[in-house]
Write an enzyme that holds these catalytic residues in place. Sequence first.
Site, PDB file in Angstrom:
ATOM      1  N   ASP A 322      35.359  39.634  19.757  1.00  0.00           N
ATOM      2  CA  ASP A 322      34.565  40.854  19.913  1.00  0.00           C
ATOM      3  C   ASP A 322      33.261  40.561  20.655  1.00  0.00           C
ATOM      4  O   ASP A 322      32.881  39.401  20.839  1.00  0.00           O
ATOM      5  CB  ASP A 322      34.275  41.414  18.508  1.00  0.00           C
ATOM      6  N   GLU A 325      31.484  41.126  26.141  1.00  0.00           N
ATOM      7  CA  GLU A 325      31.342  41.713  27.501  1.00  0.00           C
ATOM      8  C   GLU A 325      30.403  40.893  28.385  1.00  0.00           C
ATOM      9  O   GLU A 325      30.611  40.918  29.597  1.00  0.00           O
ATOM     10  CB  GLU A 325      30.808  43.147  27.387  1.00  0.00           C
ATOM     11  N   ASP A 426      35.191  50.708  20.587  1.00  0.00           N
ATOM     12  CA  ASP A 426      34.682  51.614  19.549  1.00  0.00           C
ATOM     13  C   ASP A 426      34.894  53.084  19.883  1.00  0.00           C
ATOM     14  O   ASP A 426      33.986  53.765  20.367  1.00  0.00           O
ATOM     15  CB  ASP A 426      33.189  51.339  19.341  1.00  0.00           C
TER      16      ASP A 426
END
Length: 706
Positions: A322, A325, A426
């Site tokens: 997670d 990015e 999300d």
Amino acid sequence: MSIYKLVYGIPDVDSEAVVNKRIAVELECSDEGLYKIENIFEDIEFFSEDGFLVLKRRVSEGLVYGFGDKVGALNKRGKRYTFWNTDNYTHHPGTDPLYKSFPFYIFIDSNGIKHGVFTDYPGYLEIDLDSEGNGEFTFKIKGRGFVQYVITGKSIKEIVSSYVKLTGKNTAFPIWAFGYQQSRWSYFSQKEVLEIAKKFRSRQIPCDVIWLDIDYMDSYKVFTWNPKTFSSPEKMVGKLHKMGFKISAIIDPGVKVEKGYEVFESGKNKYFLKDNSGKDFEGAVWPGRVRFPDFRERKVRKWWGRYVNEFSKIGIDGFWNDMNEISVFATEKELEEIRNLFKNSTLEEGVNLAIKAGTVGEIGRRGRGEDIVHLDGEPHYKVRNVYGFNMNRAAFEGIKSNKRKFLITRSAYSGIQRYGGVWTGDNHSWWEHIFLEMIRLSSLSLSGVFYSGCDVGGFGGDVNAELLIRFMQFGSFIPMFRNHSAIGTRNQEPWAFGKKYEDILKKVIQNRYTLIPYIYTEYMRGILKNVPLLVPLFYHFEKDKLTYNIEDEFMLGSSLLIAPVYRPGQYYRVVYLPKRALELNNNKFFSKGWHCIDAPLEIIPYFQIDGTIVPRWKAMNYLFEKEPEFVNATVVAYSGKAAGYFYEDDGITKEYKKGKYNLYKIFYKDGDIYVKALKEAIPHKSRRWIFKVFTKNNVETLEKII
Ligand code: GLC
């Protein structure tokens, strides 16, 4: 079918997305950086401007599909897209960029001629697909050059398969990855995790995987356990395994800056990204001040991979990567600029910053990564989009096991399918997001990722009973069926709204389990032949022009068509069928064309296409719980003929790669069932098969030992 490699400018960074370089033919450009290919497009301009390289191309009328899980319409034409992996918690249908970059699209002109274009550039990239309506596509990078692969082919299938050959085969997930999965940010203690597990078993609601979100860690330090709330993780894992569950744990890339913390100490000044002054770059994420491994470096992947491997040894079955990015809530520099907004916040207060991240995040998003430098000297803006790709790769390469790996990542780049799957990030408990996810998952498949999922039930916001049911019905037909929700939102486990809704949801999940033999067969055949599992209708019906604009239906495998309900208070669905099909809730035939189908709350309309056979078995509480006594298959043979497949292997090892599997083709014709073993390389256990055959005027049952 051909793959052409076009080179623009001086490409100086390799994304490593392309694994099979030999299958592409490098073309000589006709003029300085300008190409014309088989009359399907023509480059008209190539220039540099303010540090950007820009290519303009003339294209004809036509539709464009792909680009991974970018939001918006299924047809991507008419918009400008940015590829710059970004954490955006409240994304909506207009948000761009988001977590991943798959700069691959398929173009279909008005005569049905198709080609694919993969713009391989891992840094800041914009692609404008005719947003001005003047028939021009523009490609713009911040860098010195890029490579583009153009794939021509007769069909969409051929183009997707060539793209997968170019960027690498999908790694197969274990069969239990197709069971139901329960997650939440967070189940805060091992006690709570075990309680959740027990609830599934005592209520006999099938479930295969339980997920651990960040609160299992000690102060959000990666590869640690919270000594108070997860004091005996090994015992917990052992108990869960005994109950038939698998466990997947979250990993974040940010390593907490803390003296004496081993991961930090062994990585500092060696394996972390740098700032412009040559010091380790720091930002705030959950643990507070963190540094970020430079996963592009082999040695860093090795170092990280060893931790993942060690950590998995107590029996963790999978990981989700997670915040990669990379998501940075704030840097010291950004805090300086906005200090007045955040009073006296410091990087140490990472979690608090996250709470306010709506604003802080914005600043990080707009940046072009000029303040981060990689260990080989590359500025971050040239390679940002492969950060998550390489983090997942590090885990993939690190885990030493002959079992298939269970890895998903939020951030990704083309080629990620070699190392795992993805989820869409999300989303929210919004009706609009059921619709959005249909498009995103369909487009991910066209971009080569065959194992994908979204937060079923919605991550942000409070779900209600009706929305949860509709979301779960949809989720029961996507590759990864995982219910996940954010901290502070209401609970959304299957029992969260009382008995009436629990009963409906139990049936929804059980129905998924009955379909596992079909889903697994289609998935594994797809892995072997480079065919995605979940696809838009036109993938299997590309001659039918109407299918190109159907965004709210999809195919799971080549036999099932799914038409989810995605608005409240709707108890019917208008459905387009590209071929005659049997509606499976009421076993009624519908012809090709438009229909209004009943969809009371407990029902999601789904159809089996005429001429197909779908194997099923009885639902179980988890895969491998017991050997199914029989297979009951649905044969849809309006005109008297049908065919289907049954694939089997051990479901967990990589032996399938060596051909260790069985594949049977099953036919129905002249009123009887015939079986052909296409491959029989492992011992086959004979089973009783009960076929329910639906023909034009008749329903009959046939039995056979296969
Ligand atoms: C990110 C992830 C989400 C997770 C949360 C806490 O928002 O996308 O899935 O629950 O972080 O770890």
